[in-house]
Design an enzyme around this catalytic site. Sequence first.
Site, PDB file in Angstrom:
ATOM      1  N   GLU A 106      37.010  52.621  50.567  1.00 55.53           N
ATOM      2  CA  GLU A 106      37.926  51.824  51.384  1.00 55.53           C
ATOM      3  C   GLU A 106      38.473  50.619  50.643  1.00 55.53           C
ATOM      4  O   GLU A 106      39.656  50.301  50.743  1.00 55.53           O
ATOM      5  CB  GLU A 106      37.221  51.349  52.644  1.00 55.53           C
ATOM      6  CG  GLU A 106      38.181  50.601  53.551  1.00 55.53           C
ATOM      7  CD  GLU A 106      37.455  49.885  54.670  1.00 55.53           C
ATOM      8  OE1 GLU A 106      38.144  49.249  55.470  1.00 55.53           O
ATOM      9  OE2 GLU A 106      36.225  49.969  54.714  1.00 55.53           O
ATOM     10  N   ASP A 107      37.617  49.934  49.892  1.00 62.02           N
ATOM     11  CA  ASP A 107      38.019  48.646  49.322  1.00 62.02           C
ATOM     12  C   ASP A 107      38.580  48.746  47.911  1.00 62.02           C
ATOM     13  O   ASP A 107      39.013  47.743  47.356  1.00 62.02           O
ATOM     14  CB  ASP A 107      36.815  47.696  49.303  1.00 62.02           C
ATOM     15  CG  ASP A 107      36.426  47.273  50.715  1.00 62.02           C
ATOM     16  OD1 ASP A 107      37.272  47.427  51.609  1.00 62.02           O
ATOM     17  OD2 ASP A 107      35.300  46.802  50.909  1.00 62.02           O
TER      18      ASP A 107
END
Length: 766
Positions: free
Chosen positions: A136-137
């Site tokens: 996600e990051d």
Amino acid sequence: MRTSKSRSTSEMATSTTPNTKSRSGRKPGSGTDLRGKTSPDGSYFAAQLALKARRDSVAFPATIDKLLKQTASYLPPAQVQTIAAAHAYAEVQHEGQMRRTGHPYITHPLAVASILASIRLDSETIIAALLHDVIEDTDTSKATIADMFGDSVAQIVDGVSKLAKIFSSRAEAQAENFQKMAMAMAKDIRVIMVKLADRLHNMRTVGVMSPEQRKRIARETLEFYAPIANRLGIHSMKVEFEELGFQALYPLRAARIGAAVRATAGNRKELVEDLRKSIATALSQEGLKAGVHGREKNLYSIYRKMKTQHKSFSEITDVFGFRIVVEQVDDCYRTLGIIHNLYKPVAGRFKDYIAIPKANGYQSLHTTLFGMHGVPIEVQIRTQTMDDVAENGIAGHWLYKSEEGERQGSQQRARQWVRDLLDLQQRAGNPMEFVESLKIDLFPDEVYVFTPRGDIMELPSGACPVDFAYAVHTDVGNHCVACRIDRNLAPLSQQLQSGQTVEIITSSGARPNPDWLTFVVSGKARTGIRQALKVQQESQSITFGRQLLNRSLATANKSINDLDFRRLRRVFTEFGVKRLDEVLAAIGNGQLMAYVVAQRLLETDDPDFKGVPVESGGPVAVRGGEGLVINYARCCGPVPGDPIVGRMTPGKGFVVHIETCSNMVEIRRRSGSREIIPAYWAVTQGSEFLTTLRIEVNRQKGIIAELASTISQVDAGVENIHVEERNAELTSVIVRLSIRDRSHLARVIRRLRNVPGVLSLNRVSA
């Protein structure tokens, strides 16, 4: 810090310049000043909580050396090297990203991995913990993780990863998150282990958040994460969730209870030690090796008991708890006999979770005693293995397969619960319905009952035979008609007690009753009933809609079979449907009017038909017992034999009224007779109908009981009795009855008029 899998951008800060972006493409926030400042809500306790979290984070940051030392104590060197490689990869991917605590972001996945290593989880879980935020990051993909660290690790990371989609409301977002969690858990239960450790570290540093964020995260933790940890038997994690969540959600209450506990600690310490020594001495004299430990109640459990049991602080803390750990299972029962001989047991307070373990694998003997000076003592007796499982749950013996290839007991029970969750998720109509079912199943006070073959079934407290039926199998629940409890016929709504034997009687033609939803308590039963009713209602709506549409078409000497629906797709689009069955279902449940649909179909099918109005058609046959598509108005309570009419009502279908009902009179006055559909009674054998009587009686002792007895003698049922005091001499009794037809009602009325004290009797009609 990251607070949930739908984290906002502001929860992560970077050390880059303000105009740069992190690897994830997000605009970075600002760093956090770690010098002590008061918490935004101004409360002293909240400020101290925030400062403590920051001090702990600064003084004890997670390090790779600490993690490698932890894992080296139980994993082979090759797996430890892979963990080091995963850390190096995650560190590069999270480079430049900072947490609100002021630390590099890599300290968070390191802390999560360290929590899991402390309960000795396998290397794949530790690696997944280190990488759980990279999808996600950062720009890392699931395929990249699979190539580097294997498919299992990639599956776990993907299961834990946050949803990118932004939902319209936070409640729905969380519901969707828990749905995804259930699906991921069913594939690999290690997903939830990483998720729990991830939330635990966030809770340890929640003090740096704003008061609103802190309370939202704490409430979510207490409502979902603590119960999930408890359900999986991870006691140590559950207790920490509750302590941190309680302090963050109710800081003043936690501070006061904490101060009260500390104030009483001095007086308690000496008494606890005296009790411990007396128990240890008694066991030693009988030749039993055992560890006797005093158990401290955590603040949240004290608060919850005070709130739910309406007890004072002193009543809760007057109970002393001890845990006795012995070597063998046989020693548990010997120990029980010894302490029962030492102190008098409290009747009805003994539970054997060794013979019948809890769903999460927990095993122990529980008993309550009257100790010295009359002090209540709660005692748990277990072996060391049971104690390990009680503290760490499924991680207490973390092997997916034993040497013989069979799954461990608590692991299998946990996986069965996860499979049940997935079943709920797949059958739930929407995310919020799933969360409602999840909450029900997360807080079970278990009831243990037996099948006729002697198998033990675990159900939540308050469960009834219908819950039992759905626990056995969804088909058994859907076709349930009656039950026997301990070989005696009993109502389906009767609450079950532990130790009872339950037998379900089924019929192939039976279907779930909507009333079941008022007394079932298990999520599986509620979901199964709703699903069956949804299918049942759709089928009935289509059948009834076909009947209504044919009635309207008949006024033009047409039927549904006469129309060429290939030319009528444009009409379907106008009504917002795609198929004929959808049109019929919409007519059947009252969303579309049959004569309106018929008019449009005929106009499109035959242009020469334009301008000729379509009538509603002849009367509708009403049979008793439909319940889902044909409903009976409460205002007038029609019964077979009454002259009736009906009206289509959106969401309720065809609502039947007595022809002279004042509501029907008002509809005729307001909109003419076009909305009112004539109806007649078809065969209603075996059905019961509700109607209401108003009885004026003299005020006298026992009159209500005599009325109820008279009704029962005529084989009618009393659904409800409401009494209105008119004056010192007169009373109005409103009775809602279940009867078969109008002649049955007439017999009831005749018998009631003969009761001494009855002055007048009338049927209620709006």
